[in-house]
Design a protein around this motif. Structure first.
Motif, PDB file in Angstrom:
ATOM      1  N   LYS A  92       0.834  -1.212   0.000  1.00 41.30           N
ATOM      2  CA  LYS A  92       0.000   0.000   0.000  1.00 41.30           C
ATOM      3  C   LYS A  92       0.865   1.256   0.000  1.00 41.30           C
ATOM      4  O   LYS A  92       0.565   2.229  -0.696  1.00 41.30           O
ATOM      5  CB  LYS A  92      -0.943   0.002   1.202  1.00 41.30           C
ATOM      6  CG  LYS A  92      -2.084  -0.963   1.049  1.00 41.30           C
ATOM      7  CD  LYS A  92      -3.013  -0.930   2.233  1.00 41.30           C
ATOM      8  CE  LYS A  92      -4.111  -1.977   2.049  1.00 41.30           C
ATOM      9  NZ  LYS A  92      -4.989  -2.066   3.193  1.00 41.30           N
ATOM     10  N   VAL A  93       1.945   1.230   0.782  1.00 41.01           N
ATOM     11  CA  VAL A  93       2.882   2.361   0.779  1.00 41.01           C
ATOM     12  C   VAL A  93       3.486   2.523  -0.610  1.00 41.01           C
ATOM     13  O   VAL A  93       3.617   3.636  -1.128  1.00 41.01           O
ATOM     14  CB  VAL A  93       3.985   2.162   1.844  1.00 41.01           C
ATOM     15  CG1 VAL A  93       5.119   3.159   1.662  1.00 41.01           C
ATOM     16  CG2 VAL A  93       3.404   2.269   3.241  1.00 41.01           C
ATOM     17  N   ASN A  94       3.839   1.411  -1.227  1.00 41.99           N
ATOM     18  CA  ASN A  94       4.423   1.448  -2.565  1.00 41.99           C
ATOM     19  C   ASN A  94       3.444   2.044  -3.572  1.00 41.99           C
ATOM     20  O   ASN A  94       3.817   2.856  -4.423  1.00 41.99           O
ATOM     21  CB  ASN A  94       4.839   0.039  -2.985  1.00 41.99           C
ATOM     22  CG  ASN A  94       5.812   0.035  -4.137  1.00 41.99           C
ATOM     23  OD1 ASN A  94       6.594   0.955  -4.306  1.00 41.99           O
ATOM     24  ND2 ASN A  94       5.778  -1.026  -4.927  1.00 41.99           N
ATOM     25  N   GLU A  95       2.182   1.660  -3.469  1.00 39.53           N
ATOM     26  CA  GLU A  95       1.161   2.195  -4.376  1.00 39.53           C
ATOM     27  C   GLU A  95       0.996   3.702  -4.177  1.00 39.53           C
ATOM     28  O   GLU A  95       0.924   4.464  -5.151  1.00 39.53           O
ATOM     29  CB  GLU A  95      -0.172   1.486  -4.126  1.00 39.53           C
ATOM     30  CG  GLU A  95      -1.278   1.900  -5.070  1.00 39.53           C
ATOM     31  CD  GLU A  95      -2.569   1.145  -4.796  1.00 39.53           C
ATOM     32  OE1 GLU A  95      -3.633   1.729  -5.033  1.00 39.53           O
ATOM     33  OE2 GLU A  95      -2.505  -0.014  -4.341  1.00 39.53           O
ATOM     34  N   SER A  96       0.959   4.124  -2.927  1.00 35.40           N
ATOM     35  CA  SER A  96       0.843   5.548  -2.631  1.00 35.40           C
ATOM     36  C   SER A  96       2.069   6.308  -3.156  1.00 35.40           C
ATOM     37  O   SER A  96       1.945   7.384  -3.743  1.00 35.40           O
ATOM     38  CB  SER A  96       0.701   5.758  -1.131  1.00 35.40           C
ATOM     39  OG  SER A  96       0.658   7.123  -0.818  1.00 35.40           O
TER      40      SER A  96
END
Length: 152
Positions: A92-96
């Motif tokens: 999720k951090v990577n997507e953000s």
């Protein structure tokens, strides 16, 4: 009440900063300061556009490296470490991160493209002005003169 006073102070400080920036020297013309020269030269636009283009490329390269490494780390945590919650959070951090980087890259691209367009449009406008000044005036087309008159 305290928030409202602080907010008003911040707005006043922001307005003063804008006035200072537009006046150039940090003081108003009445205080002996000078007005800022708002002229931008073609070579300056080119330099700014080039910097934006270079930043776009650097951010893209570094972000691609970070995206790949983060994804690999999340997959490792999921498969090898058995830490699915941590892996999901990392994804999720990577997507953000990818969304934010994409916004930044688009901003650099827009700056670069807009400055290139501005330079070309300005050059066309200059050329049109020079050409129109070299053409004979069409105002004589509006006068009808069937006879020769001599001024004495």
């Amino acid at each position: 009440m305290k928030f409202e006073r602080e907010w008003e102070a911040h707005k006043a400080a922001g307005a003063e900063a804008v006035r200072t920036q537009l006046n150039g020297s940090g003081s108003s013309p009445r205080e002996g300061g000078s007005k800022a020269d708002l002229t931008v030269h073609d070579d300056e636009l080119g330099k700014i556009g080039n910097i934006a283009f270079q930043l776009h490329g650097r951010v893209k390269n570094k972000a691609d490296d970070a995206r790949g490494e983060t994804h690999r780390a999340a997959i490792y945590l999921l498969n090898e470490g058995g830490l699915s919650d941590l892996a999901d959070a990392l994804l999720k951090v990577n997507e953000s991160w990818n969304t934010q980087v994409s916004t930044l890259k688009n901003g650099f691209g827009l700056i670069s493209n807009h400055l290139d367009f501005t330079r070309k449009a300005h050059a066309r406008d200059e050329e049109d002005i020079v050409l129109s000044m070299n053409r004979p005036s069409r105002i004589t087309d509006y006068f009808h003169n069937d006879y020769d008159t001599k001024l004495v």
